[in-house]
Design a protein around this motif. Structure first.
Motif, short mmCIF file in Angstrom:
data_model
loop_
_atom_site.label_atom_id
_atom_site.label_comp_id
_atom_site.label_asym_id
_atom_site.label_seq_id
_atom_site.Cartn_x
_atom_site.Cartn_y
_atom_site.Cartn_z
N SER A 177 0.89 14.27 9.31
CA SER A 177 1.98 13.44 9.06
C SER A 177 1.95 12.61 10.41
O SER A 177 1.80 13.08 11.45
CB SER A 177 3.38 14.14 8.73
OG SER A 177 4.37 13.14 8.87
N GLU A 178 2.16 11.24 10.35
CA GLU A 178 2.28 10.33 11.28
C GLU A 178 1.14 10.23 12.37
O GLU A 178 1.22 10.11 13.36
CB GLU A 178 3.59 10.47 12.02
CG GLU A 178 4.78 10.58 11.46
CD GLU A 178 5.08 9.27 10.85
OE1 GLU A 178 4.71 8.30 11.23
OE2 GLU A 178 5.75 9.29 9.49
N THR A 179 -0.10 10.53 11.70
CA THR A 179 -1.43 10.45 12.65
C THR A 179 -2.44 9.72 11.73
O THR A 179 -2.11 9.04 10.58
CB THR A 179 -1.95 11.82 12.82
OG1 THR A 179 -2.18 12.44 11.66
CG2 THR A 179 -0.97 12.67 13.48
N ASP A 180 -3.38 9.42 12.17
CA ASP A 180 -4.62 8.76 11.57
C ASP A 180 -5.90 9.17 11.75
O ASP A 180 -5.82 10.21 12.65
CB ASP A 180 -4.48 7.06 12.21
CG ASP A 180 -4.67 6.98 13.48
OD1 ASP A 180 -4.98 8.45 14.06
OD2 ASP A 180 -4.76 6.10 14.16
N GLN A 236 0.83 -1.15 -0.13
CA GLN A 236 -0.07 -0.01 0.09
C GLN A 236 0.81 1.17 -0.07
O GLN A 236 2.02 1.07 0.39
CB GLN A 236 -0.97 0.00 1.39
CG GLN A 236 -1.98 -1.26 1.40
CD GLN A 236 -2.37 -1.13 2.86
OE1 GLN A 236 -1.70 -1.62 3.65
NE2 GLN A 236 -3.76 -0.74 3.00
N THR A 237 0.30 2.36 -0.63
CA THR A 237 0.93 3.57 -0.11
C THR A 237 1.10 4.01 1.15
O THR A 237 0.40 3.31 2.24
CB THR A 237 0.25 4.63 -0.87
OG1 THR A 237 -1.09 5.01 -0.25
CG2 THR A 237 0.22 4.44 -2.42
N LYS A 238 1.72 4.94 1.52
CA LYS A 238 2.19 5.26 2.91
C LYS A 238 0.85 6.07 3.64
O LYS A 238 0.65 6.11 4.82
CB LYS A 238 3.22 6.16 3.15
CG LYS A 238 4.64 5.41 2.78
CD LYS A 238 5.61 6.31 3.21
CE LYS A 238 7.03 5.45 3.03
NZ LYS A 238 8.17 6.20 3.55
N ILE A 239 -0.23 6.52 2.72
CA ILE A 239 -1.31 6.93 3.05
C ILE A 239 -2.28 5.70 2.87
O ILE A 239 -2.57 5.48 1.55
CB ILE A 239 -1.98 8.03 2.45
CG1 ILE A 239 -0.85 9.17 2.90
CG2 ILE A 239 -3.30 8.59 2.79
CD1 ILE A 239 -1.30 10.34 2.25
N ASN A 249 -1.77 7.83 7.81
CA ASN A 249 -0.84 8.71 7.04
C ASN A 249 0.63 8.70 7.70
O ASN A 249 1.06 9.28 8.66
CB ASN A 249 -1.24 10.43 7.09
CG ASN A 249 -0.38 10.97 6.26
OD1 ASN A 249 0.63 10.54 5.46
ND2 ASN A 249 -0.48 12.37 6.31
N ASP A 250 1.35 7.96 7.05
CA ASP A 250 2.82 7.73 7.13
C ASP A 250 3.72 8.59 6.52
O ASP A 250 4.96 8.33 6.19
CB ASP A 250 3.08 6.17 7.20
CG ASP A 250 2.83 5.55 8.27
OD1 ASP A 250 2.28 5.96 9.47
OD2 ASP A 250 2.53 3.99 8.18
N GLU A 251 3.07 9.63 5.71
CA GLU A 251 4.00 10.29 4.92
C GLU A 251 4.75 11.49 5.68
O GLU A 251 4.24 11.51 6.79
CB GLU A 251 3.02 10.97 3.59
CG GLU A 251 2.50 10.00 2.75
CD GLU A 251 3.57 9.86 1.68
OE1 GLU A 251 4.89 10.12 1.80
OE2 GLU A 251 3.38 9.27 0.47
#
Length: 787
Positions: free
Chosen positions: A265-268, A191-194, A232-234
């Motif tokens: 970034s780095e949240t969900d 998967q993509t980082k999102i 979102n891991d971007e």
């Protein structure tokens, strides 16, 4: 909607993300979103007891050239027909996995659907995971370990020796088997980082992944609530929205787009959408209507992820402790199931899982209690499709370890069971209980709490065999007979097991203690097909009596023990209480349950005799017709209504009973009538001398398939000139296969009650498979095309 015989490819749509491209939304390759089944090209080694140190087996540069090439699903050890010394020990799997260059900088998830029982996993020589338990998925975030554009080395070490932290009790005294191996599918997901999270990795209360519930259930208008957890891991924030596209029978019927949300970034973020469906097609045992929802995630107006999930709109409610499905009062006639096959243990193909479920539905059951552990995702899919209501269970049987580690393992199992199976419409309740195990109240309270935290809302149920804490009380019939004071009418009640133990054990509540061992065995429900008609009819009588007795309780459901004969592990024989044997051949009791179906579902008429000179002169006919006439050599024996008695007065369709004064060889013919009109016919002919072998393959609506380790039963029956099976034939049968298929039987193949069975595993190549069978002077040929 009629029950459909869905093919494997269609059934896998619920589990393969790339399905969204089929609906025409986008090209998944462009978005670099893919799920790959990685079942092929593994290497396998069984560790011998006296083998030297295995310390190098996990290393990336270890030379495994002399290991066995295998593919999944795979059993660690092929067992004999009767398993009383099952292999336990350590085995290893290794695989070279070429990760596409396009997967660079992607979220990579490695998942094994099951790995028995204590597993360790290495990627490129680095240990990345350990896992306890052999029935739930092993899920690994492999993003940091797998190298895109390169060949990666995966090593898996499995240990299925007795483990006090997973239980249940040691195999030498366990009453079923826990076969080793990577016995289900394995997947790599990119998967993509999102991306939409994996529920196990997210470990988010009532969240993670895509979670579908039904706040309102009505044919006029239903509401489907879809919770989607996006991570979102971007390095930067993104504007994200989710689009849900709902399909029925391949046709788009509703599409709904969420509001745009900025995910830092780095949240969900959890997107929650409620979607109204007019003229909803509800799911039930008689009409298992299924929808498909394609969930597409957009970030900054670009497609970044997708998921496809199948669901069925239904509501399970209780009024006065009776079950209502979508407002209709429903009694569930059910059965228990163990998931093993002969020889290969748990290593069933997805197709074989479907065939097992299909037989259960065809036997007249609408309900399955999964015994005593989580069964395959493919089996759950089949239950959704066929309309089989399920009670889903964590592993547990006569074992409790009083320490925090064991309890933590059970709590984790309960959560992950719900994560895995919460979107299956077939699931009625969660058996987060250790069956036949004395448990402390605080432990049960925590398990019950997990159910309602992880699946919040109304009409969600826990269940357990103790009448404390749980929403539904499960009680075996023998426990009620022995301890009537424990019978609890204050909550919904299900007879979890019946029909076997109370007719077998000295201390099971009936009069078995007064019988000699020979009498006890002959009158029990544990009857091998080869034991003959009288004992098979005794089993069917026990089922009739016990099922009838269940209606004297407040039960909304019952589940006979058991669907298929199975190995007991410690015992010197198979457990024979199944209504079908271990090869999935029916006994007379199968037709008793089949006859309890409503006649508008299927017209059932079966003469339960071989009609030989050894046959009982009291002839039983199982049927759901209003009247049945029996003829012997075209002369009317009698035309009768069902035989009502004290052991059948509660049954919907009691059996018919005909007495014939003396045996005359020839033809028995039964004719069934409804409203005075003939609707069905069944003929049994006295068998003559066997002249050939008749052969047929059990496909159960799913043809043999290449490249998936498909396994099927091939039956070889000794028949006379009329095609009648000769039940006394018990000789050895030799099998020769030509084509890409393998015989899995261990030891000789011998006919039982006239039929011998070969277990055939299909290879990787499509084409024609031919089989020749010989037995003394008898022979037979079979040919099939494998897709």
């Amino acid at each position: 909607m009629k029950i459909k015989d869905l093919r494997l490819g269609e059934r896998l749509l619920t589990r393969v993300i790339v399905v969204v491209s089929i609906f025409g939304f986008y090209n998944c390759e462009d978005a670099n979103i893919e799920t790959i089944k990685i079942n092929d090209e593994w290497k396998f080694k069984l560790l011998e007891e006296n083998e030297a140190v295995e310390s190098d087996y996990h290393l990336a540069d270890f030379n495994d050239a002399d290991w066995d090439p295998i593919s999944l699903p795979h059993t660690a050890n092929l067992e004999p027909l009767v398993v009383n010394n099952q292999w336990q020990g350590i085995c290893w799997y290794r695989k070279e996995l070429k990760v596409p260059a396009s997967f660079k900088d992607k979220k990579l998830t490695l998942e094994f659907e099951a790995a028995m029982n204590h597993s360790k996993i290495w990627i490129n020589g680095m240990e990345v995971a350990t896992h306890l338990g052999g029935y739930l998925p092993v899920v690994i975030d492999a993003s940091k370990y797998l190298e895109a554009g390169k060949v990666n080395k995966i090593a898996v070490r499995l240990n299925n020796t007795d483990n006090p932290l997973t239980g249940p009790k040691p195999l030498k005294i366990l009453d079923f088997n826990m076969y080793g191996g990577l016995y289900r599918n394995a997947w790599l997901k990119a998967q993509t980082k999102i991306h939409i999270s994996h529920p196990v990795l997210a470990d988010k209360t009532a969240g993670g992944g895509v979670f579908i519930t039904y706040p309102r259930v009505s044919e006029s208008e239903s509401v489907v609530k879809i919770k989607t957890h996006v991570v979102n891991d971007e390095k930067d924030s993104s504007e994200v929205k989710v689009v849900h596209s709902i399909f029925y029978d391949g046709e788009l019927i509703k599409e709904q787009t969420s509001n745009v949300n900025v995910i830092a970034s780095e949240t969900d973020f959890e997107f929650i959408e409620e979607i109204s469906l007019n003229n909803a097609k509800l799911w039930s045992p008689k009409a298992p209507n299924l929808y498909q929802v394609a969930t597409t995630v957009y970030a900054n107006s670009q497609i970044v992820d997708s998921s496809s999930n199948r669901f069925g709109i239904r509501e399970f409610t209780f009024k006065d402790n009776q079950l209502y499905i979508n407002g209709e009062k429903t009694f569930l006639r059910g059965v228990n199931r163990h998931q093993d096959y002969p020889f290969i243990g748990y290593a069933l193909s997805d197709n074989a899982q479907y065939r097992d479920a299909k037989k259960i539905k065809e036997a007249g059951f609408d309900y399955i209690r999964l015994s005593h552990y989580p069964h395959s995702p493919a089996f759950m899919d089949a239950c959704d499709e066929l309309g089989l209501v399920v009670v889903d269970a964590i592993l547990g049987w006569q074992y409790y370890l009083d320490n925090d580690q064991f309890r933590a393992y059970c709590y984790k199992s309960a959560k992950e069971l719900i994560y895995r199976d919460r979107n299956h419409p077939c699931v009625l309740a969660w058996e987060v209980s250790l069956n036949e195990t004395k448990m402390p109240v605080f432990f049960m309270e925590e398990l019950n709490k997990i159910v309602h935290e992880q699946y919040p809302g109304d009409n969600v149920y826990s269940c357990g065999w103790m009448n404390d804490v749980y929403d539904i009380f499960f009680q075996a019939r023998q426990h009620r007979l022995l301890h009537p004071e424990r019978y609890d009418e204050s909550k919904p009640y299900s007879v979890s097991e019946y029909g076997d133990w109370e007719y077998y054990s000295n201390n099971a509540g009936l009069n078995q203690h007064s019988l000699s061992r020979t009498e006890r065995y002959e009158t029990s429900s544990r009857q091998k097909r080869g034991y003959g008609e009288a004992r098979l009819l005794q089993q069917a009588l026990n089922l009739q009596e016990s099922h009838n007795d269940n209606f004297n309780t407040t039960a909304y459901a019952d589940s006979y023990w058991v669907m298929y004969d199975y190995n007991r592990g410690y015992h010197d024989d198979i457990e024979y209480s199944g209504v079908m044997d271990i090869f999935r051949l029916p006994k007379f009791g199968y037709y008793f349950y089949k006859s309890q179906r409503d006649i508008d579902e299927e017209k059932v008429l079966h003469i339960a005799t071989y009609w030989t000179k050894e046959s009982p002169l009291n002839v039983t006919v199982f049927s759901n017709c209003e009247e049945v006439a029996l003829f012997l050599n075209d002369e009317l024996v009698a035309k009768q209504l069902p035989a009502k008695s004290s052991i059948s007065n509660n049954l919907k369709h009691p059996p018919f009973s005909f007495y014939i004064e003396s045996f005359k060889p020839g033809t028995l013919k039964a004719i069934g009538y409804v409203n005075g009109k003939e609707v069905s016919e069944h003929i049994v002919k006295t068998p003559e001398a066997a002249t050939k072998l008749k052969m047929w393959l059990d496909e159960s609506s799913v043809p043999a398939e290449a490249g998936v380790n498909d396994v099927l039963f091939l039956y070889m029956a000794a028949v006379d000139e009329n095609g009648t099976i000769v039940p006394g034939y018990s000789n050895e049968v030799l099998v020769e296969i030509n084509g890409d298929a393998e015989l899995m039987n261990q030891g000789s193949i011998e006919a039982e009650a006239g039929i011998a069975t070969a277990l055939i595993k299909i290879g990787k190549q499509a084409g024609t498979i031919s089989v020749k069978a010989t037995s003394n002077s008898l022979s037979g040929d079979f040919q099939c095309t494998v897709k």
